[in-house]
Design a protein around this motif. Structure first.
Motif, PDB file in Angstrom:
ATOM      1  N   PHE A 134       0.837  -1.199   0.000  1.00  0.00           N
ATOM      2  CA  PHE A 134       0.000   0.000   0.000  1.00  0.00           C
ATOM      3  C   PHE A 134       0.876   1.255   0.000  1.00  0.00           C
ATOM      4  O   PHE A 134       0.614   2.205  -0.738  1.00  0.00           O
ATOM      5  CB  PHE A 134      -0.923   0.006   1.225  1.00  0.00           C
ATOM      6  N   ARG A 135       1.927   1.259   0.828  1.00  0.00           N
ATOM      7  CA  ARG A 135       2.831   2.413   0.845  1.00  0.00           C
ATOM      8  C   ARG A 135       3.468   2.618  -0.522  1.00  0.00           C
ATOM      9  O   ARG A 135       3.593   3.752  -0.994  1.00  0.00           O
ATOM     10  CB  ARG A 135       3.927   2.233   1.903  1.00  0.00           C
ATOM     11  N   GLU A 136       3.867   1.525  -1.151  1.00  0.00           N
ATOM     12  CA  GLU A 136       4.485   1.637  -2.470  1.00  0.00           C
ATOM     13  C   GLU A 136       3.512   2.240  -3.473  1.00  0.00           C
ATOM     14  O   GLU A 136       3.884   3.088  -4.286  1.00  0.00           O
ATOM     15  CB  GLU A 136       4.941   0.253  -2.940  1.00  0.00           C
ATOM     16  N   GLU A 138       4.042   5.785  -5.397  1.00  0.00           N
ATOM     17  CA  GLU A 138       4.054   5.885  -6.856  1.00  0.00           C
ATOM     18  C   GLU A 138       3.023   6.903  -7.345  1.00  0.00           C
ATOM     19  O   GLU A 138       3.293   7.679  -8.269  1.00  0.00           O
ATOM     20  CB  GLU A 138       3.769   4.511  -7.463  1.00  0.00           C
ATOM     21  N   LEU A 139       1.859   6.909  -6.724  1.00  0.00           N
ATOM     22  CA  LEU A 139       0.824   7.859  -7.129  1.00  0.00           C
ATOM     23  C   LEU A 139       1.255   9.300  -6.846  1.00  0.00           C
ATOM     24  O   LEU A 139       1.068  10.196  -7.686  1.00  0.00           O
ATOM     25  CB  LEU A 139      -0.484   7.545  -6.404  1.00  0.00           C
ATOM     26  N   LEU A 140       1.846   9.525  -5.679  1.00  0.00           N
ATOM     27  CA  LEU A 140       2.280  10.878  -5.338  1.00  0.00           C
ATOM     28  C   LEU A 140       3.411  11.341  -6.245  1.00  0.00           C
ATOM     29  O   LEU A 140       3.562  12.547  -6.499  1.00  0.00           O
ATOM     30  CB  LEU A 140       2.720  10.936  -3.875  1.00  0.00           C
ATOM     31  N   SER A 141       4.207  10.406  -6.755  1.00  0.00           N
ATOM     32  CA  SER A 141       5.332  10.781  -7.616  1.00  0.00           C
ATOM     33  C   SER A 141       4.874  11.349  -8.953  1.00  0.00           C
ATOM     34  O   SER A 141       5.667  11.960  -9.674  1.00  0.00           O
ATOM     35  CB  SER A 141       6.238   9.565  -7.863  1.00  0.00           C
ATOM     36  N   THR A 142       3.583  11.177  -9.271  1.00  0.00           N
ATOM     37  CA  THR A 142       3.071  11.718 -10.540  1.00  0.00           C
ATOM     38  C   THR A 142       2.738  13.199 -10.427  1.00  0.00           C
ATOM     39  O   THR A 142       2.400  13.818 -11.436  1.00  0.00           O
ATOM     40  CB  THR A 142       1.799  10.948 -10.971  1.00  0.00           C
ATOM     41  N   ASP A 143       2.827  13.765  -9.232  1.00  0.00           N
ATOM     42  CA  ASP A 143       2.510  15.184  -9.018  1.00  0.00           C
ATOM     43  C   ASP A 143       3.730  15.888  -8.444  1.00  0.00           C
ATOM     44  O   ASP A 143       4.204  15.528  -7.359  1.00  0.00           O
ATOM     45  CB  ASP A 143       1.317  15.315  -8.060  1.00  0.00           C
ATOM     46  N   ASP A 144       4.231  16.887  -9.158  1.00  0.00           N
ATOM     47  CA  ASP A 144       5.429  17.605  -8.718  1.00  0.00           C
ATOM     48  C   ASP A 144       5.202  18.386  -7.428  1.00  0.00           C
ATOM     49  O   ASP A 144       6.174  18.842  -6.806  1.00  0.00           O
ATOM     50  CB  ASP A 144       5.893  18.573  -9.807  1.00  0.00           C
ATOM     51  N   GLY A 145       3.949  18.510  -7.021  1.00  0.00           N
ATOM     52  CA  GLY A 145       3.651  19.268  -5.810  1.00  0.00           C
ATOM     53  C   GLY A 145       3.837  18.476  -4.533  1.00  0.00           C
ATOM     54  O   GLY A 145       3.627  19.021  -3.444  1.00  0.00           O
ATOM     55  N   PHE A 146       4.251  17.206  -4.660  1.00  0.00           N
ATOM     56  CA  PHE A 146       4.402  16.353  -3.485  1.00  0.00           C
ATOM     57  C   PHE A 146       5.705  15.572  -3.551  1.00  0.00           C
ATOM     58  O   PHE A 146       6.167  15.200  -4.633  1.00  0.00           O
ATOM     59  CB  PHE A 146       3.233  15.370  -3.382  1.00  0.00           C
ATOM     60  N   VAL A 147       6.280  15.315  -2.392  1.00  0.00           N
ATOM     61  CA  VAL A 147       7.451  14.464  -2.304  1.00  0.00           C
ATOM     62  C   VAL A 147       7.348  13.619  -1.038  1.00  0.00           C
ATOM     63  O   VAL A 147       7.005  14.133   0.026  1.00  0.00           O
ATOM     64  CB  VAL A 147       8.763  15.297  -2.301  1.00  0.00           C
ATOM     65  N   VAL A 148       7.584  12.316  -1.167  1.00  0.00           N
ATOM     66  CA  VAL A 148       7.562  11.423  -0.011  1.00  0.00           C
ATOM     67  C   VAL A 148       8.926  11.455   0.652  1.00  0.00           C
ATOM     68  O   VAL A 148       9.947  11.181   0.018  1.00  0.00           O
ATOM     69  CB  VAL A 148       7.201   9.982  -0.435  1.00  0.00           C
ATOM     70  N   VAL A 149       8.946  11.809   1.946  1.00  0.00           N
ATOM     71  CA  VAL A 149      10.219  11.980   2.651  1.00  0.00           C
ATOM     72  C   VAL A 149      10.494  10.872   3.667  1.00  0.00           C
ATOM     73  O   VAL A 149      11.592  10.809   4.235  1.00  0.00           O
ATOM     74  CB  VAL A 149      10.271  13.350   3.357  1.00  0.00           C
TER      75      VAL A 149
END
Length: 235
Positions: free
Chosen positions: A21-23, A27-38
């Motif tokens: 689920f985290r993966e 991956e979904l958040l990586s499609t939007d430049d407005g978000f970064v997983v830290v």
């Protein structure tokens, strides 16, 4: 002519005990430049540590992970990293749980049935306004959360769940272990199943008993004789 100001991306930490689920969310958040997983966490304690170490703007928090419960995690995050906005992301459309996490300081309570655009909009909204509180639940749960039952009250003459809604033997066993204050990881280990299976059984138990939380389910099961007051299986 000056260049436009580009806003920094929203920093997100993911806390869920299911790596897949985290993966998927990452991956979904990586499609939007407005978000970064830290950062990522698989337990409640890790979620607090990730919030302190990586200083996310938003913590996406599952409610059923090993370690402290969601409410305790939210309170600890607020004490150690008050700038982080906690979004509860859960399978449970539950007004009791919703009330508990909001009282602990959650900024949003969203079911995992929401769309990606709705999740991104929620994250932007709670970051933009610290006073914003967001919900994504059924009308029935919203009505119960506001103190107005969405349907008729249960028949006071009923002796317990209808036969087709009675907990199965495995569900009664899980209720007994919940009554013994075991968390999902401990229950899964005891029964030799995955935590996802335990969660699925708990979801069924909540629906059958009309329960709002783990202990509410235990109390209702004891009151109707499904388990005894000391947690042993009843009828």
């Amino acid at each position: 002519m000056s260049a436009p100001v580009v806003a920094d991306p929203i920093r997100v930490a993911l806390a869920d005990d299911h790596a897949l689920f985290r993966e998927g969310i990452r991956e979904l958040l990586s499609t939007d430049d407005g978000f970064v997983v830290v950062g990522e966490a698989a337990t409640g304690d890790q979620a607090v540590a990730v919030a302190v170490e990586h200083r996310p703007d938003v913590l996406l928090l599952d409610v059923e992970m090993p370690g402290p419960g969601a409410a305790a995690v939210i309170r600890q995050v607020h004490r150690t990293r008050p700038q982080t906005r906690v979004i509860v992301l859960t399978m449970h459309d539950d007004d009791g749980l919703m009330r508990e996490v909001f009282e602990s300081g959650a900024a949003a309570y969203l079911t995992k049935a929401i769309l990606l655009d709705e999740l991104l909009a929620a994250a932007r909204s709670v970051c933009r306004d610290a006073q914003t509180v967001l919900l994504s639940v059924s009308r029935r749960t919203l009505g119960r959360f506001g103190g107005h039952p969405a349907g008729p009250p249960p028949d006071p003459g009923a002796g317990g769940p209808a036969a087709d809604r009675a907990p199965t033997a495995r569900e009664r066993e899980i209720l007994r272990l919940v009554a013994a204050r075991m968390n999902n990881a401990q229950i899964a280990a005891r029964l030799g199943v995955t935590q996802a299976t335990v969660k699925r059984h708990l979801t069924n138990i909540y629906a059958k008993l009309d329960a709002r939380s783990r202990m509410d389910a235990v109390h209702r099961a004891a009151a109707t004789g499904i388990i005894t007051a000391d947690g042993e299986s009843g009828h």
